[in-house]
Design a protein around this motif. Structure first.
Motif, PDB file in Angstrom:
ATOM      1  N   ARG A 189     -14.193  -1.821  14.361  1.00 54.64           N
ATOM      2  CA  ARG A 189     -14.574  -0.448  14.036  1.00 54.64           C
ATOM      3  C   ARG A 189     -13.856   0.087  12.801  1.00 54.64           C
ATOM      4  NH1 ARG A 189     -13.735   1.627  20.234  1.00 54.64           N
ATOM      5  NH2 ARG A 189     -15.467   0.477  21.177  1.00 54.64           N
ATOM      6  N   HIS A 190     -12.813  -0.596  12.357  1.00 58.59           N
ATOM      7  CA  HIS A 190     -12.033  -0.132  11.201  1.00 58.59           C
ATOM      8  C   HIS A 190     -11.890  -1.275  10.187  1.00 58.59           C
ATOM      9  CE1 HIS A 190     -10.806   2.451  14.606  1.00 58.59           C
ATOM     10  NE2 HIS A 190     -10.795   3.408  13.689  1.00 58.59           N
ATOM     11  N   PRO A 191     -12.952  -1.560   9.429  1.00 60.77           N
ATOM     12  CA  PRO A 191     -12.919  -2.663   8.453  1.00 60.77           C
ATOM     13  C   PRO A 191     -11.761  -2.587   7.447  1.00 60.77           C
ATOM     14  CG  PRO A 191     -15.158  -1.863   8.747  1.00 60.77           C
ATOM     15  CD  PRO A 191     -14.271  -0.900   9.461  1.00 60.77           C
ATOM     16  N   PRO A 192     -11.380  -1.392   6.926  1.00 63.19           N
ATOM     17  CA  PRO A 192     -10.254  -1.370   5.981  1.00 63.19           C
ATOM     18  C   PRO A 192      -8.958  -1.911   6.581  1.00 63.19           C
ATOM     19  CG  PRO A 192     -11.488   0.675   5.837  1.00 63.19           C
ATOM     20  CD  PRO A 192     -12.016  -0.062   7.033  1.00 63.19           C
ATOM     21  N   LEU A 193      -8.710  -1.597   7.844  1.00 66.72           N
ATOM     22  CA  LEU A 193      -7.510  -2.091   8.508  1.00 66.72           C
ATOM     23  C   LEU A 193      -7.584  -3.602   8.696  1.00 66.72           C
ATOM     24  CD1 LEU A 193      -4.839  -1.629   9.937  1.00 66.72           C
ATOM     25  CD2 LEU A 193      -6.104  -1.005  12.008  1.00 66.72           C
ATOM     26  N   LEU A 194      -8.748  -4.096   9.089  1.00 71.67           N
ATOM     27  CA  LEU A 194      -8.942  -5.535   9.265  1.00 71.67           C
ATOM     28  C   LEU A 194      -8.725  -6.274   7.943  1.00 71.67           C
ATOM     29  CD1 LEU A 194      -9.862  -8.060  10.801  1.00 71.67           C
ATOM     30  CD2 LEU A 194     -12.227  -7.406  10.321  1.00 71.67           C
ATOM     31  N   GLY A 225      -4.733 -18.036  -0.517  1.00 69.66           N
ATOM     32  CA  GLY A 225      -4.723 -17.243  -1.740  1.00 69.66           C
ATOM     33  C   GLY A 225      -6.118 -16.870  -2.194  1.00 69.66           C
ATOM     34  N   LEU A 226      -7.059 -17.800  -2.070  1.00 68.97           N
ATOM     35  CA  LEU A 226      -8.445 -17.521  -2.449  1.00 68.97           C
ATOM     36  C   LEU A 226      -9.047 -16.456  -1.540  1.00 68.97           C
ATOM     37  CD1 LEU A 226     -11.050 -18.048  -4.000  1.00 68.97           C
ATOM     38  CD2 LEU A 226     -11.486 -20.005  -2.473  1.00 68.97           C
ATOM     39  N   LEU A 227      -8.819 -16.585  -0.218  1.00 70.61           N
ATOM     40  CA  LEU A 227      -9.345 -15.599   0.718  1.00 70.61           C
ATOM     41  C   LEU A 227      -8.749 -14.219   0.447  1.00 70.61           C
ATOM     42  CD1 LEU A 227     -11.041 -14.921   3.185  1.00 70.61           C
ATOM     43  CD2 LEU A 227      -9.152 -15.694   4.644  1.00 70.61           C
ATOM     44  N   SER A 228      -7.436 -14.176   0.219  1.00 67.72           N
ATOM     45  CA  SER A 228      -6.780 -12.914  -0.106  1.00 67.72           C
ATOM     46  C   SER A 228      -7.333 -12.309  -1.387  1.00 67.72           C
ATOM     47  CB  SER A 228      -5.265 -13.136  -0.243  1.00 67.72           C
ATOM     48  OG  SER A 228      -4.632 -12.011  -0.785  1.00 67.72           O
ATOM     49  N   SER A 229      -7.591 -13.160  -2.389  1.00 64.10           N
ATOM     50  CA  SER A 229      -8.124 -12.679  -3.663  1.00 64.10           C
ATOM     51  C   SER A 229      -9.526 -12.098  -3.490  1.00 64.10           C
ATOM     52  CB  SER A 229      -8.163 -13.817  -4.684  1.00 64.10           C
ATOM     53  OG  SER A 229      -6.866 -14.339  -4.908  1.00 64.10           O
ATOM     54  N   LEU A 230     -10.343 -12.747  -2.682  1.00 62.71           N
ATOM     55  CA  LEU A 230     -11.701 -12.250  -2.431  1.00 62.71           C
ATOM     56  C   LEU A 230     -11.660 -10.901  -1.721  1.00 62.71           C
ATOM     57  CD1 LEU A 230     -13.514 -15.558  -1.380  1.00 62.71           C
ATOM     58  CD2 LEU A 230     -13.643 -14.360  -3.584  1.00 62.71           C
ATOM     59  N   VAL A 231     -10.729 -10.757  -0.777  1.00 59.57           N
ATOM     60  CA  VAL A 231     -10.562  -9.465  -0.103  1.00 59.57           C
ATOM     61  C   VAL A 231     -10.124  -8.407  -1.111  1.00 59.57           C
ATOM     62  CG1 VAL A 231      -9.225  -8.178   1.612  1.00 59.57           C
ATOM     63  CG2 VAL A 231     -10.086 -10.453   2.162  1.00 59.57           C
ATOM     64  N   GLY A 232      -9.192  -8.778  -2.003  1.00 60.80           N
ATOM     65  CA  GLY A 232      -8.735  -7.849  -3.030  1.00 60.80           C
ATOM     66  C   GLY A 232      -9.848  -7.421  -3.963  1.00 60.80           C
ATOM     67  N   ILE A 233     -10.696  -8.365  -4.345  1.00 57.60           N
ATOM     68  CA  ILE A 233     -11.842  -8.040  -5.199  1.00 57.60           C
ATOM     69  C   ILE A 233     -12.799  -7.105  -4.469  1.00 57.60           C
ATOM     70  CG2 ILE A 233     -13.919  -9.017  -6.257  1.00 57.60           C
ATOM     71  CD1 ILE A 233     -12.253 -11.507  -6.941  1.00 57.60           C
ATOM     72  N   LEU A 234     -13.041  -7.375  -3.189  1.00 57.62           N
ATOM     73  CA  LEU A 234     -13.950  -6.554  -2.394  1.00 57.62           C
ATOM     74  C   LEU A 234     -13.444  -5.115  -2.275  1.00 57.62           C
ATOM     75  CD1 LEU A 234     -16.438  -6.309  -0.547  1.00 57.62           C
ATOM     76  CD2 LEU A 234     -14.992  -7.093   1.349  1.00 57.62           C
ATOM     77  N   THR A 235     -12.144  -4.962  -1.980  1.00 56.28           N
ATOM     78  CA  THR A 235     -11.605  -3.612  -1.806  1.00 56.28           C
ATOM     79  C   THR A 235     -11.502  -2.862  -3.133  1.00 56.28           C
ATOM     80  OG1 THR A 235      -9.344  -4.523  -1.896  1.00 56.28           O
ATOM     81  CG2 THR A 235     -10.316  -4.189   0.275  1.00 56.28           C
ATOM     82  N   LEU A 236     -11.333  -3.596  -4.223  1.00 57.04           N
ATOM     83  CA  LEU A 236     -11.290  -2.939  -5.531  1.00 57.04           C
ATOM     84  C   LEU A 236     -12.685  -2.516  -5.970  1.00 57.04           C
ATOM     85  CD1 LEU A 236      -9.351  -2.122  -7.786  1.00 57.04           C
ATOM     86  CD2 LEU A 236      -9.787  -4.333  -8.870  1.00 57.04           C
ATOM     87  N   ALA A 237     -13.673  -3.343  -5.668  1.00 54.99           N
ATOM     88  CA  ALA A 237     -15.057  -3.015  -6.027  1.00 54.99           C
ATOM     89  C   ALA A 237     -15.640  -1.950  -5.103  1.00 54.99           C
ATOM     90  CB  ALA A 237     -15.915  -4.276  -5.983  1.00 54.99           C
ATOM     91  N   SER A 238     -15.161  -1.921  -3.861  1.00 47.60           N
ATOM     92  CA  SER A 238     -15.640  -0.936  -2.873  1.00 47.60           C
ATOM     93  C   SER A 238     -14.431  -0.182  -2.318  1.00 47.60           C
ATOM     94  CB  SER A 238     -16.403  -1.621  -1.738  1.00 47.60           C
ATOM     95  OG  SER A 238     -17.480  -2.391  -2.242  1.00 47.60           O
ATOM     96  N   PRO A 239     -13.994   0.871  -2.975  1.00 48.47           N
ATOM     97  CA  PRO A 239     -12.768   1.589  -2.575  1.00 48.47           C
ATOM     98  C   PRO A 239     -12.774   2.096  -1.145  1.00 48.47           C
ATOM     99  CG  PRO A 239     -13.482   2.288  -4.763  1.00 48.47           C
ATOM    100  CD  PRO A 239     -14.578   1.430  -4.212  1.00 48.47           C
ATOM    101  N   HIS A 240     -13.952   2.345  -0.566  1.00 47.84           N
ATOM    102  CA  HIS A 240     -13.991   2.842   0.812  1.00 47.84           C
ATOM    103  C   HIS A 240     -13.511   1.777   1.802  1.00 47.84           C
ATOM    104  CE1 HIS A 240     -17.828   0.648   0.517  1.00 47.84           C
ATOM    105  NE2 HIS A 240     -17.788   0.564   1.839  1.00 47.84           N
ATOM    106  N   LEU A 241     -13.399   0.520   1.375  1.00 45.02           N
ATOM    107  CA  LEU A 241     -12.911  -0.552   2.244  1.00 45.02           C
ATOM    108  C   LEU A 241     -11.398  -0.763   2.108  1.00 45.02           C
ATOM    109  CD1 LEU A 241     -15.736  -3.232   1.838  1.00 45.02           C
ATOM    110  CD2 LEU A 241     -15.316  -1.711   3.784  1.00 45.02           C
ATOM    111  N   LYS A 242     -10.765   0.018   1.256  1.00 48.94           N
ATOM    112  CA  LYS A 242      -9.318  -0.088   1.069  1.00 48.94           C
ATOM    113  C   LYS A 242      -8.619   0.840   2.047  1.00 48.94           C
ATOM    114  CE  LYS A 242      -5.658   0.344  -2.416  1.00 48.94           C
ATOM    115  NZ  LYS A 242      -5.099  -0.989  -2.129  1.00 48.94           N
ATOM    116  N   LEU A 243      -7.593   0.325   2.717  1.00 50.46           N
ATOM    117  CA  LEU A 243      -6.853   1.131   3.690  1.00 50.46           C
ATOM    118  C   LEU A 243      -6.099   2.227   2.971  1.00 50.46           C
ATOM    119  CD1 LEU A 243      -6.084   1.358   6.700  1.00 50.46           C
ATOM    120  CD2 LEU A 243      -4.099  -0.072   6.200  1.00 50.46           C
ATOM    121  N   LYS A 244      -6.311   3.466   3.398  1.00 46.19           N
ATOM    122  CA  LYS A 244      -5.675   4.603   2.747  1.00 46.19           C
ATOM    123  C   LYS A 244      -4.226   4.748   3.205  1.00 46.19           C
ATOM    124  CE  LYS A 244      -9.528   5.868   0.737  1.00 46.19           C
ATOM    125  NZ  LYS A 244     -10.382   4.768   1.219  1.00 46.19           N
TER     126      LYS A 244
END
Length: 245
Positions: A189-194, A225-244
């Protein structure tokens, strides 16, 4: 296409792409290096990996200031534990970026008398501690949501029951299985936290190996590192997925 251009125009966006490329090269070189016929390809991949690492250091120049500004902002958070964890994380991250800048000066030959091994060790320790503080904050976010979910169930169990609530209540009676089920429901229910937890856990593989706490191999580090980088790209491209904060 416009979104991609806007993303790559940011230094953070370019750094994330370089990071993903670096760890992709690390993973691929580990996978194919056992085949003697691929020796030249492995060498090229490792050279590209080294180039990406050097390029990332360029993009990170000045991040000390960003980390210090972030630390100042997190000191104003109302809740005690997140305030402590995030402030400590940002401060140690600033130290990490400082060490990273010193290492960059060594790599480009501006300061040849720098002890690279010592500064690399300090940088790794700072990065490791920063990740631990981030994970402590993540666990705090999970724990209060778990407590909130349990309290909500206690309030609702005397009022009405539906299929979802029955599943949650029955899961609480099954010990570890119930806890894991409830944890899964909260993270779902909380994708940014996940995403934040996945990123921080993946990032741990590098410093754990470098500091000798838990040895792995370049394949595991490259994949994480690749998985972490993909998550970082996703949260940077979609700010609503970044944990506030």
């Amino acid at each position: 296409m416009e979104g991609f251009v806007e993303f790559t125009n940011r230094s953070q966006g370019r750094e994330r792409i370089f990071r993903a490329t670096q760890y992709t090269c690390m993973l691929l070189s580990y996978v194919i290096e056992r085949n003697a016929d691929n020796e030249k390809l492995v060498l090229k991949l490792k050279q590209l990996e080294s180039s990406m690492s050097s390029g990332r250091k360029m993009f990170r120049l000045g991040n000390v200031v960003h980390a210090l500004v972030a630390a100042r902002k997190t000191t104003e958070l109302p809740e005690v534990l997140p305030r402590i964890c995030l402030t400590a994380s940002n401060l140690t991250r600033a130290l990490y970026f400082f060490c990273d800048t010193v290492l960059w000066l060594k790599n480009v030959g501006l300061q040849s008398d720098i002890n690279k091994a010592k500064w690399q060790n300090w940088a790794t320790k700072c990065y490791y501690f920063s990740l631990l503080m981030n994970l402590a904050r993540d666990w705090y976010e999970v724990s209060w949501r778990l407590e909130q979910a349990v309290q909500e169930e206690k309030m609702k169990e005397n009022c009405f029951w539906d299929e979802q609530h029955q599943q949650l209540n029955s899961s609480k009676c099954n010990g570890l299985h119930g806890f894991l089920f409830l944890l899964f429901q909260i993270l779902r229910r909380h994708p940014p936290l996940l995403l934040d937890m996945v990123k921080n856990l993946c990032d741990l593989s590098g410093p754990l190996d470098t500091l000798g706490i838990y040895r792995t191999n370049p394949g595991v580090i490259g994949f994480c590192g690749l998985l972490s980088s993909l998550v970082g790209i996703l949260t940077l491209a979609s700010p609503h997925l970044k944990l506030k904060d």
